[in-house]
Design an enzyme around this catalytic site. Structure first.
Site, PDB file in Angstrom:
ATOM      1  N   THR A 101      -4.021   5.113   2.405  1.00  0.00           N
ATOM      2  CA  THR A 101      -4.212   4.113   1.362  1.00  0.00           C
ATOM      3  C   THR A 101      -3.068   4.178   0.364  1.00  0.00           C
ATOM      4  OG1 THR A 101      -6.622   4.276   1.553  1.00  0.00           O
ATOM      5  CG2 THR A 101      -5.735   3.323  -0.456  1.00  0.00           C
ATOM      6  N   GLY A 131       0.809  -1.210   0.000  1.00  0.00           N
ATOM      7  CA  GLY A 131       0.000   0.000   0.000  1.00  0.00           C
ATOM      8  C   GLY A 131       0.844   1.263   0.000  1.00  0.00           C
ATOM      9  N   SER A 132       0.498   2.169   0.887  1.00  0.00           N
ATOM     10  CA  SER A 132       1.121   3.495   0.868  1.00  0.00           C
ATOM     11  C   SER A 132       2.540   3.537   1.416  1.00  0.00           C
ATOM     12  CB  SER A 132       0.251   4.497   1.624  1.00  0.00           C
ATOM     13  OG  SER A 132      -0.873   4.836   0.837  1.00  0.00           O
ATOM     14  N   LEU A 133       3.078   2.418   1.871  1.00  0.00           N
ATOM     15  CA  LEU A 133       4.521   2.414   2.117  1.00  0.00           C
ATOM     16  C   LEU A 133       5.262   2.678   0.807  1.00  0.00           C
ATOM     17  CD1 LEU A 133       6.696   2.091   4.303  1.00  0.00           C
ATOM     18  CD2 LEU A 133       6.809  -0.343   3.720  1.00  0.00           C
TER      19      LEU A 133
END
Length: 293
Positions: A293, A35-37
Site C-alpha cells: 500500500t 501508491g507505494s511506487l
C-alpha cells in the site's frame, strides 16, 4: 444489474516499443495515484542524498529526528523495511480515509515512542512498513533543512531524470479518479500528510514509466535504490490505495512493464503485470509479489 450500476475498471498497460494499451477510459496523460511506487522515489532520494554527502545511509534516526530515542534504527533500515517498525501507525485507522489525521504533528507525537513500537531488533527481519517510510521521509526533510518532500524528491530524483508529471497535489482537472456507480467518481484517500513519502504521490502513467526506465533499465541515477523488491531476475514494486492499484518491474534484459488500474483487485493487477513480463520473456523467473500500500 444495469451496466450503469457496475463501476468500470480503467486499465493502462505500458511496455517498451508499444503504444499504450488502454481500456475503460484510462489515459496515459492523466494524473493517477501511484501508491507505494512513491517509496521508490523516497528511497532513491535517500541514496542520492547519501552520494551527495548530505547524510549517510547508516545514520541513526535520532541524528535527524532528535525527538526519537536511540533504537539502533538507521535510515537504511527504514528504506529496506528492516527497522522493526510495524506496517501502520498505532491505533485504529478509519476505513473511509485512514491517513487523513496522520499529519506531521501526529508523527512528531509518535517519535518519542519508537522504541515501544518496534516489534523486533532492527536489521533482523523484513516487515513492510508504511510507518517506516513516513519516518524516513521526515528524516530526509530534516536533512534537507526543512525542505518539503516535493522539493526533496524534485531536486534529487525527478529533475535529474527529467520527469515532470509527478506531483503531490496535481491539477484536479487532470486527475483521473476511479469511476463509481451511476457515472460518479470515487473519492481518493487523503495522503498529503506524514504518510506522503510512503504512498501519496500522483503521476501520469507515462511519467511513472519514465521513472521505471530511468531507474531500472537505464540506471541513470546509479544502482537501484533498496526500496525495490526482487524476485529472481525481476526488480519490481507495486502500490494500492483505496481504488487504485499499480504494478511495475523490469528484468535484467531490459524488459519492463507498468500496469495501472482503477477499481481493480491489487493482487490481480500484480498478476497481470507479472504475466505480461513472462509473455515477453519466456522462462523468466518472476514470482508474484505480495500486496503493498
Amino acid at each position: 444489474m444495469s451496466p450503469l450500476a457496475r463501476p468500470r475498471v480503467p486499465t493502462c498497460v505500458l511496455t517498451p516499443g508499444s503504444a499504450p494499451s488502454l481500456a475503460d477510459g484510462h489515459a496515459p496523460d492523466r494524473y493517477v495515484e501511484i501508491g507505494s511506487l512513491t517509496k521508490v522515489v523516497t528511497g532513491t532520494a535517500l541514496v542520492r542524498m547519501a552520494a551527495a554527502g548530505v547524510l549517510a545511509l547508516d545514520d541513526p534516526v535520532e541524528r535527524w529526528l532528535p525527538e526519537a530515542p536511540a533504537t539502533g534504527i538507521t535510515l537504511l533500515h527504514l528504506a529496506r523495511h528492516t527497522s522493526g517498525l510495524p506496517r501502520l501507525p498505532p491505533g485504529r485507522l478509519p476505513a473511509r480515509d485512514p491517513y487523513a489525521a496522520f499529519d506531521a504533528a501526529a508523527l512528531r507525537a509518535l517519535l518519542p515512542r519508537l522504541d515501544a513500537l518496534v516489534t523486533g531488533p532492527p536489521g533482523e527481519r523484513e516487515e513492510y512498513s508504511n510507518l517506516g517510510y513516513a519516518v524516513l521521509g521526515a528524516a530526509l526533510r530534516a536533512a534537507a533543512r526543512g525542505a518539503s518532500y516535493e522539493e526533496v524528491v524534485g531536486e534529487h530524483v525527478l529533475r535529474p531524470l527529467g520527469v515532470a508529471e509527478v506531483a503531490v497535489r496535481p491539477d484536479p482537472g487532470r486527475r483521473l479518479l476511479a469511476p463509481g456507480r451511476f457515472g460518479g467518481s470515487r473519492a481518493p484517500w487523503t495522503m498529503t500528510g506524514a504518510i506522503l513519502p510512503a504512498g501519496g504521490l500522483w503521476a501520469t502513467p507515462r511519467a511513472a514509466a519514465e521513472l521505471v526506465v530511468g531507474l531500472l533499465v537505464e540506471r541513470r541515477l546509479g544502482d537501484p535504490a533498496p526500496s525495490w523488491q526482487e524476485a529472481g531476475r525481476l526488480r519490481w514494486h507495486n502500490g494500492a490505495t483505496r481504488h487504485a492499484s499499480l504494478f511495475t518491474g523490469a528484468t535484467e534484459d531490459g524488459s519492463w512493464v507498468l500496469v495501472h488500474r482503477l477499481n481493480a483487485d491489487p493482487d490481480a493487477t500484480d498478476l497481470l503485470g507479472v504475466e505480461i513480463l513472462r509473455q515477453g520473456r519466456p522462462g523468466s523467473a518472476a514470482a508474484a509479489p505480495p500486496a503493498a500500500t
